[in-house]
Design a protein around this motif. Structure first.
Motif, mmCIF file in Angstrom:
data_model
loop_
_atom_site.group_PDB
_atom_site.id
_atom_site.type_symbol
_atom_site.label_atom_id
_atom_site.label_comp_id
_atom_site.label_asym_id
_atom_site.label_seq_id
_atom_site.Cartn_x
_atom_site.Cartn_y
_atom_site.Cartn_z
ATOM 1 N N LEU A 11 32.472 -31.614 -39.383
ATOM 2 C CA LEU A 11 31.575 -31.184 -38.318
ATOM 3 C C LEU A 11 30.650 -32.321 -37.912
ATOM 4 O O LEU A 11 30.443 -32.572 -36.719
ATOM 5 C CB LEU A 11 30.761 -29.974 -38.774
ATOM 6 C CG LEU A 11 29.675 -29.491 -37.810
ATOM 7 C CD1 LEU A 11 30.270 -29.019 -36.497
ATOM 8 C CD2 LEU A 11 28.836 -28.382 -38.457
ATOM 9 N N GLN A 12 30.115 -33.016 -38.898
ATOM 10 C CA GLN A 12 29.200 -34.126 -38.615
ATOM 11 C C GLN A 12 29.900 -35.222 -37.816
ATOM 12 O O GLN A 12 29.339 -35.748 -36.839
ATOM 13 C CB GLN A 12 28.668 -34.690 -39.929
ATOM 14 C CG GLN A 12 27.568 -35.730 -39.762
ATOM 15 C CD GLN A 12 27.087 -36.257 -41.102
ATOM 16 O OE1 GLN A 12 27.884 -36.598 -41.971
ATOM 17 N NE2 GLN A 12 25.773 -36.314 -41.272
ATOM 18 N N GLN A 13 31.138 -35.556 -38.174
ATOM 19 C CA GLN A 13 31.880 -36.582 -37.449
ATOM 20 C C GLN A 13 32.187 -36.129 -36.028
ATOM 21 O O GLN A 13 32.093 -36.919 -35.072
ATOM 22 C CB GLN A 13 33.184 -36.894 -38.192
ATOM 23 C CG GLN A 13 34.049 -37.958 -37.544
ATOM 24 C CD GLN A 13 33.386 -39.328 -37.479
ATOM 25 O OE1 GLN A 13 32.441 -39.609 -38.208
ATOM 26 N NE2 GLN A 13 33.875 -40.196 -36.601
ATOM 27 N N ALA A 14 32.545 -34.858 -35.865
ATOM 28 C CA ALA A 14 32.836 -34.339 -34.525
ATOM 29 C C ALA A 14 31.595 -34.385 -33.647
ATOM 30 O O ALA A 14 31.667 -34.753 -32.464
ATOM 31 C CB ALA A 14 33.364 -32.911 -34.622
ATOM 32 N N MET A 15 30.438 -34.034 -34.216
ATOM 33 C CA MET A 15 29.197 -34.055 -33.434
ATOM 34 C C MET A 15 28.834 -35.482 -33.020
ATOM 35 O O MET A 15 28.350 -35.713 -31.910
ATOM 36 C CB MET A 15 28.049 -33.436 -34.235
ATOM 37 C CG MET A 15 28.209 -31.944 -34.533
ATOM 38 S SD MET A 15 28.308 -30.892 -33.055
ATOM 39 C CE MET A 15 30.075 -30.614 -32.918
ATOM 40 N N LEU A 19 28.419 -36.741 -29.114
ATOM 41 C CA LEU A 19 27.240 -37.451 -28.613
ATOM 42 C C LEU A 19 27.633 -38.805 -28.026
ATOM 43 O O LEU A 19 27.095 -39.224 -26.995
ATOM 44 C CB LEU A 19 26.225 -37.638 -29.742
ATOM 45 C CG LEU A 19 25.519 -36.362 -30.222
ATOM 46 C CD1 LEU A 19 24.688 -36.654 -31.473
ATOM 47 C CD2 LEU A 19 24.625 -35.791 -29.125
ATOM 48 N N LEU A 20 28.574 -39.490 -28.663
ATOM 49 C CA LEU A 20 29.042 -40.773 -28.145
ATOM 50 C C LEU A 20 29.732 -40.596 -26.788
ATOM 51 O O LEU A 20 29.514 -41.382 -25.855
ATOM 52 C CB LEU A 20 30.006 -41.405 -29.151
ATOM 53 C CG LEU A 20 30.598 -42.775 -28.786
ATOM 54 C CD1 LEU A 20 29.489 -43.816 -28.666
ATOM 55 C CD2 LEU A 20 31.629 -43.212 -29.830
ATOM 56 N N ALA A 21 30.532 -39.541 -26.665
ATOM 57 C CA ALA A 21 31.248 -39.300 -25.415
ATOM 58 C C ALA A 21 30.312 -38.891 -24.285
ATOM 59 O O ALA A 21 30.650 -39.054 -23.103
ATOM 60 C CB ALA A 21 32.305 -38.218 -25.633
ATOM 61 N N GLY A 70 24.246 -32.472 -37.098
ATOM 62 C CA GLY A 70 24.262 -32.932 -35.722
ATOM 63 C C GLY A 70 24.459 -31.851 -34.684
ATOM 64 O O GLY A 70 24.369 -32.125 -33.478
ATOM 65 N N SER A 71 24.711 -30.608 -35.098
ATOM 66 C CA SER A 71 24.957 -29.547 -34.126
ATOM 67 C C SER A 71 23.721 -29.236 -33.290
ATOM 68 O O SER A 71 23.830 -28.934 -32.090
ATOM 69 C CB SER A 71 25.453 -28.282 -34.831
ATOM 70 O OG SER A 71 24.493 -27.806 -35.763
ATOM 71 N N ALA A 72 22.541 -29.309 -33.898
ATOM 72 C CA ALA A 72 21.313 -29.049 -33.136
ATOM 73 C C ALA A 72 21.092 -30.117 -32.076
ATOM 74 O O ALA A 72 20.664 -29.809 -30.952
ATOM 75 C CB ALA A 72 20.105 -28.990 -34.089
ATOM 76 N N ARG A 216 41.163 -36.277 -30.552
ATOM 77 C CA ARG A 216 41.576 -34.950 -31.008
ATOM 78 C C ARG A 216 40.410 -34.134 -31.550
ATOM 79 O O ARG A 216 40.551 -33.372 -32.519
ATOM 80 C CB ARG A 216 42.680 -35.065 -32.062
ATOM 81 C CG ARG A 216 43.934 -35.743 -31.525
ATOM 82 C CD ARG A 216 45.053 -35.748 -32.538
ATOM 83 N NE ARG A 216 46.255 -36.383 -31.995
ATOM 84 C CZ ARG A 216 47.392 -36.544 -32.651
ATOM 85 N NH1 ARG A 216 47.497 -36.119 -33.908
ATOM 86 N NH2 ARG A 216 48.435 -37.110 -32.064
ATOM 87 N N VAL A 217 39.265 -34.269 -30.916
ATOM 88 C CA VAL A 217 38.123 -33.428 -31.267
ATOM 89 C C VAL A 217 38.385 -31.992 -30.818
ATOM 90 O O VAL A 217 37.955 -31.037 -31.450
ATOM 91 C CB VAL A 217 36.832 -33.976 -30.625
ATOM 92 C CG1 VAL A 217 35.647 -33.054 -30.873
ATOM 93 C CG2 VAL A 217 36.533 -35.372 -31.179
ATOM 94 N N PHE A 218 39.090 -31.827 -29.711
ATOM 95 C CA PHE A 218 39.531 -30.514 -29.252
ATOM 96 C C PHE A 218 40.875 -30.686 -28.554
ATOM 97 O O PHE A 218 41.329 -31.808 -28.321
ATOM 98 C CB PHE A 218 38.499 -29.868 -28.312
ATOM 99 C CG PHE A 218 38.037 -30.762 -27.188
ATOM 100 C CD1 PHE A 218 38.856 -31.034 -26.103
ATOM 101 C CD2 PHE A 218 36.784 -31.348 -27.218
ATOM 102 C CE1 PHE A 218 38.441 -31.853 -25.066
ATOM 103 C CE2 PHE A 218 36.352 -32.174 -26.194
ATOM 104 C CZ PHE A 218 37.185 -32.429 -25.111
#
Length: 330
Positions: A11-15, A19-21, A70-72, A216-218
């Motif tokens: 989850l942390q890596q995806a967030m 944010l980078l994107a 990082g979700s918040a 491949r985040v989604f």
């Protein structure tokens, strides 16, 4: 004191990737609107983290793993991008508080929310404070000092007289007499194909979305469903350049929050469907409802309300696709 829980590294890596994107779109918005977006981002980020920390404390849950995932910050960033730059500080704070308290933790936190938290916070302030959310700045608006004065209500002369203008979607919806060619020529809110400057914002978010797809985040299903549905319905309802035109497909793809919604909002995994087929239908529903609200509704952009309405239908979509797959497997 409750024991520490491990941080969800996936989850942390995806967030972090999300944010980078978002950075290309944020950079174009900063170029277009000045400091307002960054002020929104700071207010939303502080408010979201503070609200999350308070709720976790009241729930007697450990603070650090949840605050670190990082979700918040992603929720706060999406809110800051959705709200008008230089809107009053209390609107941004209220949106972030509602997003975290009612959109996320009311249902148990990460992994349990049935609604997209950022869009729930945005929708609540849109319904509660519609006047404050229609004041979008002209391109290359205020400097930092004037922006802070306007956001916090400081000073007598808070903003230039011609600071705010209607958006391209607003102008198109209320237009009764001008042809599309005349509207694009006479109204400064319009650019070459869509909203002035907003065309580049959407292209920047498109680039960020393609990056997330490549990582491949989604999956492609929700974005493809939303953008193709929005394109098809706007093509079917497009009646040329007359004064009663609803806008071309390209206009709708490059105006408002189309690309932000397709790649960063409709793809939210928790409040969205579980199966690829259901995600495709979910995205198609978001695109259709976005067009309907933009064209015949009372709000300038329909992405937030479209996503929330489709969130209500997620269980039905999952059951529909699952039952169809079972019938095909027999």
């Amino acid at each position: 004191m409750p024991p520490l829980e491990p941080v969800d590294e996936r989850l942390q890596q995806a967030m972090k990737l999300v944010l980078l994107a978002l950075l290309p779109g944020m950079a174009v918005m900063f170029w277009l609107n000045g400091w307002g977006m960054l002020i929104n981002l700071l207010l939303a980020g502080i408010s979201a983290l503070a609200t999350e920390a308070l709720v976790l404390h009241l729930r007697k849950r450990p603070l650090w793993p949840t605050l670190q995932d990082g979700s918040a910050l992603v929720t706060a960033t999406l809110l800051a991008l959705a709200l008008p730059p230089y809107c009053p500080w209390w609107v941004t704070v209220s949106a972030a508080l509602c997003a975290m308290a009612f959109g996320k933790h009311l249902y148990g936190g990460v992994g349990s929310n049935p609604f997209n938290p950022a869009m729930l916070g945005f929708a609540l302030v849109m319904v509660s404070f519609p006047q404050q959310l229609t004041h979008w700045p002209v391109s290359h608006g205020m400097d930092l000092l004037k922006g802070l004065q306007h956001v916090f209500g400081l000073g007598v002369d808070q903003a230039p007289d011609a600071w705010a203008q209607a958006t391209a979607l607003d102008s198109l919806r209320i237009n009764k007499s001008l042809t599309m060619d005349e509207l694009f020529t006479a109204n400064p809110a319009f650019g070459r194909y869509g909203g002035h400057g907003v065309e580049w914002v959407n292209l920047a978010f498109l680039a960020g979305g393609v990056f997330l797809l490549q990582r491949r985040v989604f999956t492609w299903h929700a974005p493809a469903g939303m953008l193709s549905s929005l394109f098809v319905i706007s093509l079917l309802c497009w009646n040329g350049s007359g004064s009663d035109s609803n806008g071309s497909p390209l206009f709708h793809l490059l105006t408002g929050a189309s690309m932000l919604g397709a790649f960063f909002i409709a793809t939210e995994p928790v409040s969205g469907p579980r199966t690829p087929g259901a995600r495709l239908l979910f995205g198609a529903g978001v695109g259709l409802l976005t067009y309907v609200i933009r064209t015949w509704g009372g709000y300038p952009d329909g992405v937030a309300f479209a996503v929330l309405l489709m969130n209500l239908g997620v269980p039905a979509l999952d059951r529909l696709v699952a039952s169809r797959q079972e019938r095909l497997a027999r």
